[in-house]
Design an enzyme around this catalytic site. Structure first.
Site, PDB file in Angstrom:
ATOM      1  N   ASP A 109     -30.754 -15.786  18.449  1.00  0.00           N
ATOM      2  CA  ASP A 109     -31.305 -14.503  17.766  1.00  0.00           C
ATOM      3  C   ASP A 109     -32.534 -15.113  16.848  1.00  0.00           C
ATOM      4  O   ASP A 109     -32.999 -16.123  16.980  1.00  0.00           O
ATOM      5  CB  ASP A 109     -30.257 -13.919  16.829  1.00  0.00           C
ATOM      6  CG  ASP A 109     -30.054 -14.778  15.729  1.00  0.00           C
ATOM      7  OD1 ASP A 109     -30.102 -15.883  15.907  1.00  0.00           O
ATOM      8  OD2 ASP A 109     -29.318 -14.347  14.712  1.00  0.00           O
TER       9      ASP A 109
ATOM     10  N   ARG B 187     -30.140  -8.145   2.188  1.00  0.00           N
ATOM     11  CA  ARG B 187     -31.150  -7.553   3.316  1.00  0.00           C
ATOM     12  C   ARG B 187     -31.524  -6.273   3.016  1.00  0.00           C
ATOM     13  O   ARG B 187     -30.648  -5.658   2.142  1.00  0.00           O
ATOM     14  CB  ARG B 187     -30.364  -7.483   4.574  1.00  0.00           C
ATOM     15  CG  ARG B 187     -29.915  -9.040   4.950  1.00  0.00           C
ATOM     16  CD  ARG B 187     -29.214  -9.020   6.536  1.00  0.00           C
ATOM     17  NE  ARG B 187     -28.771 -10.455   6.573  1.00  0.00           N
ATOM     18  CZ  ARG B 187     -28.233 -10.867   7.919  1.00  0.00           C
ATOM     19  NH1 ARG B 187     -28.113  -9.751   8.775  1.00  0.00           N
ATOM     20  NH2 ARG B 187     -27.825 -11.964   7.822  1.00  0.00           N
TER      21      ARG B 187
ATOM     22  N   ASP C 263     -33.249 -15.895  13.914  1.00  0.00           N
ATOM     23  CA  ASP C 263     -33.231 -17.225  13.071  1.00  0.00           C
ATOM     24  C   ASP C 263     -32.600 -18.073  13.809  1.00  0.00           C
ATOM     25  O   ASP C 263     -32.455 -19.367  13.212  1.00  0.00           O
ATOM     26  CB  ASP C 263     -32.708 -16.937  11.674  1.00  0.00           C
ATOM     27  CG  ASP C 263     -31.460 -16.539  11.745  1.00  0.00           C
ATOM     28  OD1 ASP C 263     -30.924 -15.918  12.586  1.00  0.00           O
ATOM     29  OD2 ASP C 263     -30.626 -17.129  10.659  1.00  0.00           O
TER      30      ASP C 263
ATOM     31  N   SER D  15     -31.529 -12.116  10.131  1.00  0.00           N
ATOM     32  CA  SER D  15     -31.061 -12.530  11.324  1.00  0.00           C
ATOM     33  C   SER D  15     -31.276 -11.603  12.333  1.00  0.00           C
ATOM     34  O   SER D  15     -32.519 -11.597  12.807  1.00  0.00           O
ATOM     35  CB  SER D  15     -29.571 -12.437  11.117  1.00  0.00           C
ATOM     36  OG  SER D  15     -28.683 -12.914  12.074  1.00  0.00           O
ATOM     37  N   HIS D  16     -30.584 -10.982  13.247  1.00  0.00           N
ATOM     38  CA  HIS D  16     -30.688 -10.430  14.429  1.00  0.00           C
ATOM     39  C   HIS D  16     -31.150  -8.927  14.079  1.00  0.00           C
ATOM     40  O   HIS D  16     -31.364  -7.856  14.958  1.00  0.00           O
ATOM     41  CB  HIS D  16     -29.571 -10.033  15.441  1.00  0.00           C
ATOM     42  CG  HIS D  16     -28.259  -9.524  14.743  1.00  0.00           C
ATOM     43  ND1 HIS D  16     -27.647 -10.276  13.735  1.00  0.00           N
ATOM     44  CD2 HIS D  16     -27.663  -8.377  14.958  1.00  0.00           C
ATOM     45  CE1 HIS D  16     -26.705  -9.440  13.536  1.00  0.00           C
ATOM     46  NE2 HIS D  16     -26.708  -8.436  14.211  1.00  0.00           N
TER      47      HIS D  16
ATOM     48  N   ARG E 284     -27.435 -17.725  15.998  1.00  0.00           N
ATOM     49  CA  ARG E 284     -26.598 -17.193  17.043  1.00  0.00           C
ATOM     50  C   ARG E 284     -26.747 -17.611  18.511  1.00  0.00           C
ATOM     51  O   ARG E 284     -28.083 -17.852  18.780  1.00  0.00           O
ATOM     52  CB  ARG E 284     -26.414 -15.699  16.699  1.00  0.00           C
ATOM     53  CG  ARG E 284     -25.861 -15.201  15.390  1.00  0.00           C
ATOM     54  CD  ARG E 284     -25.837 -13.786  15.182  1.00  0.00           C
ATOM     55  NE  ARG E 284     -25.425 -13.269  14.184  1.00  0.00           N
ATOM     56  CZ  ARG E 284     -24.551 -12.253  13.879  1.00  0.00           C
ATOM     57  NH1 ARG E 284     -23.901 -11.610  14.649  1.00  0.00           N
ATOM     58  NH2 ARG E 284     -24.283 -11.870  12.385  1.00  0.00           N
TER      59      ARG E 284
ATOM     60  N   GLU F 210     -17.445 -18.036  14.831  1.00  0.00           N
ATOM     61  CA  GLU F 210     -17.079 -16.800  14.419  1.00  0.00           C
ATOM     62  C   GLU F 210     -17.283 -15.891  15.768  1.00  0.00           C
ATOM     63  O   GLU F 210     -18.238 -16.191  16.426  1.00  0.00           O
ATOM     64  CB  GLU F 210     -18.087 -15.993  13.424  1.00  0.00           C
ATOM     65  CG  GLU F 210     -18.222 -16.844  12.284  1.00  0.00           C
ATOM     66  CD  GLU F 210     -19.141 -16.219  11.120  1.00  0.00           C
ATOM     67  OE1 GLU F 210     -18.709 -15.615  10.031  1.00  0.00           O
ATOM     68  OE2 GLU F 210     -20.462 -15.940  11.640  1.00  0.00           O
TER      69      GLU F 210
END
Length: 554
Positions: free
Chosen positions: A312, A48, A314, A154-155, A317, A399
């Site tokens: 989120d 990232r 993708d 992701s987020h 979550r 998680e």
């Protein structure tokens, strides 16, 4: 952690990401291979960075994709590669770069087929849809196995990009895999990309190895294998979902229509500036569906629905908003989901265990004890649950950061990566079947097991500080007590599998804390939980922060 004065509000127009600049820097900047901050670096979930920091540019993606091609060849992986992207501005340029390399290397590549909303152009693909496609394709095969690439940070904020590899098990790649890919990619960067095979994007799209694949139909068509859709359909209740402008925007309308669900899709807007998001705790735009600040808009509308939820960018979550209590703490919902699933999935088998990360709430342990189920406690990272989900030895893996997946109704693997879509739909199923929303269900759990108080605190930390924090050892904790209670354990390895946790967890009979660097952002995290209330939690946090400050000071 100080809360920005704008947290929970719409962003100021002047603070929005400059998309043309972001994309032009992706193509124009060249990373310095000798600068650790500009190298390929796989954290908790892939590489990232941002093109504005020269940490996520065309060269990174060309090198990383070539490294993946070489890894596949070395491992004898010769089936199709499923690839998908989310709605971040840097995702589509990265998709184009990756496809140019995959086609040049002769890799059979499955790309999104497009839909009416995208005008037939390649659309967006949630992380769980990639994982599910890999598992479905590989079922019953011993050779010609498929793997995948997910292009997402992701987020993370709009200026970030992300790129991760999912091997043939469908889940996030293990560290031995990412280490190989990372090292080879950095060799290619240092060599000026010599050895990278590449053709033009237009040619790559037309290559015989590039094949269109209907990810939406493949994923949506199987959801009734994992969720009781009939119960939701016939409930007479009302549900809402906000995709937060992410990769599932074109999935949710199909889900609602196919299964005739009383589900309102609140927004299908896609805008790479994410100007419709409420800003997070630090004033940044972050599509974190577990944050009460980022989720302020959905929370304000909670009374319109019996349950509403969001994912989120993708869609790996979930964030659950119950009419009774508002946004659920991710730990609270994990406990509710576990209690419900293990009492409503009779085909899972008596031995299926519960997977949790060691920074997740101890409420999960209490629920597991009440169910008579074993708990497998592992480090942060969904990769630790993959084998258990495939084998069926884990019925559920989750998680604290609001990521989880679980088995199908008949006990088979559905997704070996996090799946925010099924966790949102599960909240609707729970409410439909039990007549109580997840907030009410959690209240019932606290009446049985008590009400632990949990909080995660994030604070800025640079790469060097994060490295020091990741090497914390039990010897650096000289105290015998934590917040007035004797310390019973100092952990640098997870009890469930003996793997290093990349930080430290300190436990007493009355509470615990864990400190670790983020694998996705320049922050560190302190997780803490108390069984004696808010005041005791603050004491734990203060003592934990004093320890971390000492470590970061060198």
């Amino acid at each position: 952690m100080s809360i920005d004065s704008q947290a929970g509000r719409l962003p100021d127009e002047h603070s929005l990401a400059n998309i043309p600049r972001l994309v032009s820097r992706y193509y124009s900047e060249r990373p310095d291979p000798s600068d650790p901050g500009q190298q390929v670096a796989f954290g908790t979930s892939g590489h990232r960075g941002s093109s504005l920091k020269t940490s996520f540019n065309e060269w990174h993606i060309l090198a990383t994709t070539q490294a993946i091609c070489e890894y596949r060849e070395a491992q004898g992986v010769d089936g199709p590669l499923f690839i998908g992207m989310d709605t971040h501005a840097l995702s589509e340029p990265a998709f184009c770069s990756a496809l140019e390399v995959l086609a040049a290397n002769g890799v059979e590549t499955r790309i999104d087929a497009g839909c009416d909303e995208t005008g037939g152009e390649v659309g967006y693909t949630p992380t769980p849809a990639i994982s599910n496609a890999i598992l479905v394709y590989n079922q019953g095969r011993s050779g010609g196995l498929a793997d995948g690439i997910v292009i997402t940070p992701s987020h993370n904020p709009p200026g970030d990009g992300g790129f991760k590899y999912n091997p043939t098990n469908g889940g996030p790649a293990d560290t031995n895999v990412t280490k190989w890919i990372q090292e080879r990619a950095n060799e290619l960067l240092a060599g000026g990309l010599e050895g990278v095979r590449r053709i033009g994007y237009a040619e790559a799209l037309k290559a015989p190895t590039t094949q269109r694949f209907d990810y939406i139909e493949s994923y949506v068509g199987g959801l009734d294998k994992v969720i009781d859709m009939a119960a939701i359909r016939d409930s007479g209740l009302r549900f809402g979902v906000d995709p937060l402008g992410g990769a599932g925007v074109h999935y949710w309308p199909r889900i609602a229509a196919k299964y005739e669900l009383p589900l309102e899709v609140i927004s299908t807007t896609v805008d790479p500036t994410f100007r419709f998001m409420r800003v997070d705790w630090d004033g940044k735009i972050r599509m974190d569906c577990s944050s009460p600040h980022a989720m302020a808009g959905l929370i304000e509308n909670k009374d319109r629905f019996d349950v509403s939820f969001a994912c989120d960018t993708d869609h790996d979550r979930h964030g659950i908003v119950a009419r009774s209590t508002g946004l659920l703490n991710p730990n609270h919902y994990l406990a509710v989901a576990i209690e419900y699933l293990f009492t409503h999935r009779p085909n899972w088998g008596d031995k299926a265990a519960i997977g949790k990360t060691l920074v997740s709430s101890s409420m999960i342990d209490y629920v597991a004890q009440g169910l008579g189920r074993d708990v497998v406690e592992v480090p942060v990272g969904f990769k630790w649950f993959v084998d258990g989900l495939i084998e069926g030895s884990l019925g559920f893996g989750g998680e604290e950061s609001a990521g989880a997946s679980f088995l199908t109704l008949d006990g088979k693997p559905w997704s070996t990566d996090k799946d925010g879509i099924i966790l949102g739909l599960l909240a609707a199923e729970i409410t439909a079947v039990t007549g109580k929303d997840p907030g009410e269900r959690y209240q019932a759990l606290t009446e049985r097991f008590g009400a632990p108080v949990y909080e995660r605190v994030d604070a800025p930390a640079d790469r060097e500080q994060k490295a020091r924090l990741g090497k914390l050892s039990p010897e650096q904790v000289s105290a015998d007590t934590l917040a007035g209670h004797p310390i019973t354990r100092k952990l640098t390895e997870a009890p469930g599998n003996g793997a290093a946790i990349g930080g430290l967890k300190v436990v007493t009979d009355a509470g615990w804390f864990a400190a670790r660097p983020s694998g996705t952002e320049d922050v560190y995290k302190i997780y803490a939980e108390s069984f004696e209330g808010e005041a005791h939690l603050k004491r734990i946090q203060q003592e934990a922060k004093a320890l971390v400050d000492e470590v970061l000071a060198g």
